[in-house]
Enzyme design. Structure first.
Site, PDB file in Angstrom:
ATOM      1  CE  LYS A  34      -1.990  -1.069   3.881  1.00  0.00           C
ATOM      2  NZ  LYS A  34      -1.171  -2.269   4.206  1.00  0.00           N
ATOM      3  NE  ARG A 109      -3.805  -0.893  10.457  1.00  0.00           N
ATOM      4  CZ  ARG A 109      -2.669  -0.474   9.888  1.00  0.00           C
ATOM      5  NH1 ARG A 109      -2.600   0.673   9.288  1.00  0.00           N
ATOM      6  NH2 ARG A 109      -1.614  -1.244   9.920  1.00  0.00           N
ATOM      7  NE  ARG A 148       7.483  -2.416   5.972  1.00  0.00           N
ATOM      8  CZ  ARG A 148       6.148  -2.464   6.032  1.00  0.00           C
ATOM      9  NH1 ARG A 148       5.426  -1.896   5.096  1.00  0.00           N
ATOM     10  NH2 ARG A 148       5.551  -3.081   7.034  1.00  0.00           N
ATOM     11  NE  ARG A 181       6.719  -0.144  10.098  1.00  0.00           N
ATOM     12  CZ  ARG A 181       5.517  -0.277   9.542  1.00  0.00           C
ATOM     13  NH1 ARG A 181       5.308   0.170   8.311  1.00  0.00           N
ATOM     14  NH2 ARG A 181       4.525  -0.844  10.185  1.00  0.00           N
ATOM     15  NE  ARG A 192       2.819  -4.766  11.586  1.00  0.00           N
ATOM     16  CZ  ARG A 192       3.734  -4.489  10.664  1.00  0.00           C
ATOM     17  NH1 ARG A 192       4.916  -5.058  10.719  1.00  0.00           N
ATOM     18  NH2 ARG A 192       3.461  -3.638   9.709  1.00  0.00           N
TER      19      ARG A 192
END
Ligand code: ADP
Ligand code: AMP
Length: 237
Positions: A34, A109, A148, A181, A192
């Site tokens: 996203k 969300r 990531r 992160r 998550r």
């Protein structure tokens, strides 16, 4: 909310003459792509890219009261309470730079957030959102999340497996240092994904019922997903 929560755009917009004129929402599990696509779409249309995750991380970095509340919750991979997120979002989209449209990634969300967002758009005189659903098998996102890396300076998103930088550990755009992160560590990925399945996935049916949802196969390469997103956004204009 003031401009401090926006990252400076790394490249100028392609052709800002073509206006977006609406809110576009990117909906999908963490790691679906996203943020990568939101940056691209926002740049193409010269509108803000809004990410509640980025806003919250900025609050944490600055040690604001919101950041202090959100930090332990985000570290556990859970969702921050609606009341905190909604206050932050309201302040941000009332900002004049949103009046030609904006691209939201990571918000809404929960169904409560979506309902509030719909009301807020109405009150601000904006159209209801166009929602792009990033459909992908959760197994595929695990590697994307753990691989990531983000630039500390401009927030550009890379992946050590799929989208490496030219120089290891350094951003291609500005040479900034890359970081992982804290919630992208493998042990936080499961909570998550569970939060997504329990609290966010119901939004797919919610927006489909309203006739606002458009599906994208998010397992495709970045360029193919971009092509499909643009097709959807242009198709409804
Ligand atoms: P999200 O915002 O949905 O959490 P990101 O845009 O940050 O996801 O992407 C997650 C990771 O996957 C990043 O490391 C990014 O470089 C990589 N990525 C994004 N889109 C793709 C894609 N289509 N194919 C392969 N890797 C991708
Ligand atoms: P993201 O950057 O979108 O992956 O979000 C990182 C974390 O920020 C999430 O795991 C949540 O803890 C929090 N967060 C971001 N957006 C929201 C939201 N809309 N509602 C609740 N929590 C959020």
């Amino acid at each position: 909310m003031d401009k401090v929560f926006d990252k400076a755009p790394d490249k100028p917009p392609d052709k800002p003459a073509d206006k977006l004129n609406r809110a576009v929402v990117f909906l999908g599990p963490p790691g679906a792509g996203k943020g990568t696509q939101a940056k691209e779409l926002a740049r193409k249309y010269g509108v803000p890219h809004l990410s509640t995750g980025d806003m919250l991380r900025e609050n944490i970095a600055q040690g604001t009261p919101l950041g202090l509340q959100a930090k332990p919750i985000m570290a556990r991979g859970e969702l921050v309470p609606d009341s905190l997120v909604l206050k932050m979002v309201k302040q941000r989209i009332e900002n004049a730079d949103c009046s030609f449209g904006f691209v939201f990634d990571g918000f809404p969300r929960t169904v409560a957030q979506a309902q509030y967002f719909g009301e807020l758009l109405k009150r601000c005189g904006y159209k209801q959102p166009l929602v792009v659903h990033f459909a992908i098998d959760p197994v595929l996102v695990i590697k994307r999340i753990t691989g990531r890396r983000m630039c500390k300076v401009g927030g550009e998103i890379y992946n050590i497996f799929e989208r490496p930088t030219r120089v290891a550990g350094r951003c291609d755009n500005d040479g900034g240092e890359l970081e992982q992160r804290p919630d992208d560590r493998e042990e936080i990925v499961a909570p998550r994904l569970a939060a997504y399945a329990r609290q966010t996935a119901p939004l797919v049916a919610y927006y489909r019922r309203l006739g606002r949802l458009h599906d994208v196969d998010a397992a495709q390469p970045v360029e193919e997903v971009t092509r499909r997103v643009l097709e959807i956004v242009r198709g409804i204009k």
